[in-house]
Design a protein around this motif. Structure first.
Motif, PDB file in Angstrom:
ATOM      1  N   SER A 112       0.823  -1.215   0.000  1.00 37.79           N
ATOM      2  CA  SER A 112       0.000   0.000   0.000  1.00 37.79           C
ATOM      3  C   SER A 112       0.858   1.267   0.000  1.00 37.79           C
ATOM      4  O   SER A 112       0.384   2.341  -0.353  1.00 37.79           O
ATOM      5  N   MET A 113       2.122   1.116   0.374  1.00 39.77           N
ATOM      6  CA  MET A 113       3.043   2.255   0.365  1.00 39.77           C
ATOM      7  C   MET A 113       3.821   2.328  -0.952  1.00 39.77           C
ATOM      8  O   MET A 113       4.694   3.165  -1.124  1.00 39.77           O
ATOM      9  N   GLY A 114       3.514   1.397  -1.871  1.00 43.22           N
ATOM     10  CA  GLY A 114       4.140   1.417  -3.185  1.00 43.22           C
ATOM     11  C   GLY A 114       5.495   0.743  -3.251  1.00 43.22           C
ATOM     12  O   GLY A 114       6.291   1.033  -4.142  1.00 43.22           O
ATOM     13  N   MET A 115       5.776  -0.186  -2.331  1.00 41.34           N
ATOM     14  CA  MET A 115       7.078  -0.864  -2.342  1.00 41.34           C
ATOM     15  C   MET A 115       7.053  -1.971  -3.380  1.00 41.34           C
ATOM     16  O   MET A 115       6.470  -3.035  -3.166  1.00 41.34           O
ATOM     17  N   ALA A 116       7.683  -1.683  -4.521  1.00 42.39           N
ATOM     18  CA  ALA A 116       7.699  -2.610  -5.650  1.00 42.39           C
ATOM     19  C   ALA A 116       8.979  -2.411  -6.439  1.00 42.39           C
ATOM     20  O   ALA A 116       9.693  -1.425  -6.260  1.00 42.39           O
ATOM     21  N   GLY A 117       9.258  -3.357  -7.321  1.00 44.54           N
ATOM     22  CA  GLY A 117      10.437  -3.254  -8.167  1.00 44.54           C
ATOM     23  C   GLY A 117      10.306  -4.126  -9.399  1.00 44.54           C
ATOM     24  O   GLY A 117       9.348  -4.893  -9.541  1.00 44.54           O
ATOM     25  N   LEU A 118      11.301  -4.012 -10.262  1.00 45.86           N
ATOM     26  CA  LEU A 118      11.287  -4.713 -11.540  1.00 45.86           C
ATOM     27  C   LEU A 118      12.641  -5.343 -11.800  1.00 45.86           C
ATOM     28  O   LEU A 118      13.677  -4.699 -11.606  1.00 45.86           O
ATOM     29  N   ILE A 119      12.614  -6.597 -12.237  1.00 50.23           N
ATOM     30  CA  ILE A 119      13.814  -7.270 -12.717  1.00 50.23           C
ATOM     31  C   ILE A 119      13.608  -7.537 -14.199  1.00 50.23           C
ATOM     32  O   ILE A 119      12.549  -8.028 -14.608  1.00 50.23           O
ATOM     33  N   ILE A 120      14.608  -7.194 -14.990  1.00 50.56           N
ATOM     34  CA  ILE A 120      14.567  -7.451 -16.430  1.00 50.56           C
ATOM     35  C   ILE A 120      15.638  -8.494 -16.729  1.00 50.56           C
ATOM     36  O   ILE A 120      16.825  -8.254 -16.500  1.00 50.56           O
ATOM     37  N   VAL A 121      15.205  -9.649 -17.213  1.00 47.99           N
ATOM     38  CA  VAL A 121      16.135 -10.688 -17.635  1.00 47.99           C
ATOM     39  C   VAL A 121      16.283 -10.546 -19.141  1.00 47.99           C
ATOM     40  O   VAL A 121      15.315 -10.736 -19.885  1.00 47.99           O
TER      41      VAL A 121
END
Length: 161
Positions: A112-121
C-alpha cells in the motif's frame, strides 16, 4: 613415457574439464529491502535498485537490510514459464532467473506504500511479456510507482530487445 589418446578420450576429457569449471557469466546481484533510501531520506519503503537488469542464469539476492520486508512476484508480471516466488518476512532470499522477460515484484507488508520493483532478464524472447506486464493495473500509490518504473524503463532504453 608417451601418452596417446584417441579422439573420443580427448573429447571426453574436454567435456569433463568444462563441467568442472564454475559457470562463466553467471552473477549474483543484490537488491536491498529498505525502510528508507540512504541517498534520499524522503523515499521510504523501497527496493534498491528499483530496476535490476540481469542475464539468464543470474541469481538475484534480496537482502533484508531492514526488518519487516519480503519479496513476492506480482500476478500478470512474469514471463510465460517463469516461476512465481514469495519469500519470508525479514529473511534474505535468492532466486535464479533463467527465462528472459520482465518480472514485477512487491513487498507484501508495504504494497500500500508502493514498495515494488522490476527485474529485467535480458535475452531472446525478453519482450514477450512486456506489454502484458505494463498493462497490469495497480491500486492508488502502487500505480504511481509502476508508472514511474515504466517511464524509467523507456527513458533508459531497457525495453529494447
Amino acid at each position: 613415457m608417451t601418452l596417446k589418446l584417441n579422439r573420443r578420450e580427448v573429447i571426453l576429457a574436454g567435456v569433463a574439464l568444462l563441467l568442472a569449471q564454475p559457470s562463466l557469466g553467471q552473477a549474483t546481484l543484490d537488491i536491498e529491502m529498505l525502510n528508507k533510501d540512504p541517498d534520499d531520506k524522503k523515499r521510504r519503503m523501497i527496493f534498491k535498485p528499483l530496476i535490476q537488469v540481469v542475464q539468464p542464469g543470474d541469481t538475484v539476492r534480496f537482502v533484508s537490510v531492514d526488518k519487516g520486508h519480503n519479496t513476492q512476484t506480482l500476478e500478470g508480471m512474469l514471463p510465460e514459464g517463469a516461476e512465481a516466488w514469495k519469500s519470508k518476512i525479514s529473511k534474505d532470499f535468492e532466486v535464479t532467473l533463467t527465462t528472459p522477460g520482465f518480472y514485477g515484484y512487491k513487498c507484501t507488508p508495504h504494497v500500500s506504500m508502493g514498495m515494488a520493483g522490476l527485474i529485467i532478464v535480458q535475452g531472446e524472447g525478453m519482450m514477450g511479456n512486456y506489454e502484458a506486464a505494463k498493462a497490469v493495473k495497480h491500486k492508488s500509490r502502487m500505480q504511481k510507482v509502476w508508472d514511474a518504473i515504466w517511464e524509467q524503463v523507456e527513458a533508459e532504453g531497457l525495453a529494447n530487445s
